[in-house]
Design a protein around this motif. Structure first.
Motif, PDB file in Angstrom:
ATOM      1  N   LYS A 143       0.835  -1.204   0.000  1.00  0.00           N
ATOM      2  CA  LYS A 143       0.000   0.000   0.000  1.00  0.00           C
ATOM      3  C   LYS A 143       0.867   1.251   0.000  1.00  0.00           C
ATOM      4  CE  LYS A 143      -3.900  -2.116   2.463  1.00  0.00           C
ATOM      5  NZ  LYS A 143      -4.612  -2.183   3.771  1.00  0.00           N
ATOM      6  N   ARG A 148      -0.375  -0.745  -8.488  1.00  0.00           N
ATOM      7  CA  ARG A 148      -1.280  -0.309  -9.545  1.00  0.00           C
ATOM      8  C   ARG A 148      -2.362  -1.354  -9.823  1.00  0.00           C
ATOM      9  NH1 ARG A 148       0.619   4.298 -11.733  1.00  0.00           N
ATOM     10  NH2 ARG A 148       2.867   4.741 -11.577  1.00  0.00           N
ATOM     11  N   GLU A 149      -3.453  -0.902 -10.393  1.00  0.00           N
ATOM     12  CA  GLU A 149      -4.609  -1.767 -10.639  1.00  0.00           C
ATOM     13  C   GLU A 149      -4.275  -2.933 -11.558  1.00  0.00           C
ATOM     14  OE1 GLU A 149      -9.212  -1.366 -12.305  1.00  0.00           O
ATOM     15  OE2 GLU A 149      -8.038   0.431 -11.829  1.00  0.00           O
ATOM     16  N   ALA A 150      -3.317  -2.751 -12.453  1.00  0.00           N
ATOM     17  CA  ALA A 150      -2.974  -3.808 -13.413  1.00  0.00           C
ATOM     18  C   ALA A 150      -2.207  -4.961 -12.774  1.00  0.00           C
ATOM     19  CB  ALA A 150      -2.142  -3.228 -14.556  1.00  0.00           C
ATOM     20  N   ARG A 152      -1.186  -8.207 -10.669  1.00  0.00           N
ATOM     21  CA  ARG A 152      -1.878  -9.425 -10.265  1.00  0.00           C
ATOM     22  C   ARG A 152      -1.024 -10.297  -9.345  1.00  0.00           C
ATOM     23  NH1 ARG A 152      -5.231  -6.752 -11.725  1.00  0.00           N
ATOM     24  NH2 ARG A 152      -6.870  -7.057 -13.296  1.00  0.00           N
ATOM     25  N   LEU A 173      -2.162 -11.443  -5.436  1.00  0.00           N
ATOM     26  CA  LEU A 173      -2.499 -10.363  -4.509  1.00  0.00           C
ATOM     27  C   LEU A 173      -3.414 -10.819  -3.382  1.00  0.00           C
ATOM     28  CD1 LEU A 173      -2.879  -7.166  -6.715  1.00  0.00           C
ATOM     29  CD2 LEU A 173      -0.861  -8.134  -5.608  1.00  0.00           C
ATOM     30  N   ALA A 223       1.837  -7.954 -13.870  1.00  0.00           N
ATOM     31  CA  ALA A 223       0.512  -8.316 -14.357  1.00  0.00           C
ATOM     32  C   ALA A 223       0.412  -9.787 -14.712  1.00  0.00           C
ATOM     33  CB  ALA A 223       0.153  -7.462 -15.583  1.00  0.00           C
TER      34      ALA A 223
END
Length: 248
Positions: A143, A148-150, A152, A173, A223
């Motif tokens: 955190k 980033r959102e991408a 995994r 994640l 990712a």
């Protein structure tokens, strides 16, 4: 006889794998088996709350000696220099798909909120040991880096070498943000011994011991696992066909 959850899942896999030593060498067969591994992971998570905790133990239940798994000392010149300097120059790099790459010292790790937990380490070799681990939650560190959102997966690179390259492992994640997944710098209220992974190791308590990478140097948010080793996410997974998801 009542089968436990892991026994139920493993039983189907054992039936599939029986007598397949030669078949697994065929690329098509390997793809099918790895699809089964994904099913194992999905089935296990469907049966268990993602936030379920691994059992924790009382102080008096700790093992008198916490046996090391894997490498006992990386044995490289770089690691020897860090060890001689009591790891003052060591940094854990958090990079990849993050907004704020970090380079964390032991002091930096100690500045995060700490979690202490007494858990059982289950080794794929068949032995277990109970110890007390302390360190920040990996999720808190991620955190701070701004994953980033991408992203995994988190891929860990280590100071010990296997086959001429740094040892590596990975978690997704879900496990990275599990409350018992920590970056441990202490074992049984002392700084982590070299044989147990100094100065910092991963503790991902719901998985088998080979997932608990030692001698951490880098954690990279990615990712996909494609292009990392042979694409299965870890040294043993790539070279000895260990399961990537080693849930217990």
């Amino acid at each position: 006889m009542i089968l436990g959850r892991r026994g139920l899942i493993a039983g189907g896999a054992a039936t599939l794998l029986a007598g397949c030593d030669k078949v697994i060498e065929h690329p098509g067969a390997r793809r099918i088996l790895f699809m089964g591994e994904d099913m194992h992971r999905g089935l296990q998570r469907a049966l268990v709350n993602r936030n379920a905790l691994a059992p924790e133990y009382a102080p008096e239940e700790r093992s008198p000696f916490f046996r090391p798994n894997g490498t006992r000392d990386p044995g490289t010149a770089d690691y020897a220099a860090l060890r001689t300097g009591r790891f003052a120059d060591w940094r854990l790099r958090i990079d990849g798909l993050v907004a704020r790459p970090l380079a964390l010292s032991l002091r930096d790790l100690g500045a995060f909120p700490q979690r202490a937990q007494i858990t059982r380490h289950d080794c794929v070799e068949g032995w277990s040991a109970i110890g007390k681990w302390q360190g920040p939650k990996l999720g808190d560190v991620l955190k701070a880096a701004g994953v980033r959102e991408a992203a995994r997966y988190i891929v860990f690179s280590c100071a010990d070498y296997y086959g001429g390259a740094p040892y590596y492992e990975s978690v997704d994640l879900v496990d990275a943000f599990h409350p018992q997944t920590i970056l441990a710098w202490a074992l049984n209220d002392r700084f982590l011994p070299v044989m147990n992974g100094a100065p910092c190791r991963l503790r991902v308590e719901r998985q088998l011991g080979y997932k608990h990478a030692k001698y951490l140097m880098r954690a990279t948010a990615v990712a996909s696992l494609a292009g990392i080793g042979n694409g299965r996410g870890g040294y043993w997974e790539d070279n000895v066909d260990y399961d990537w998801y080693a849930g217990i």
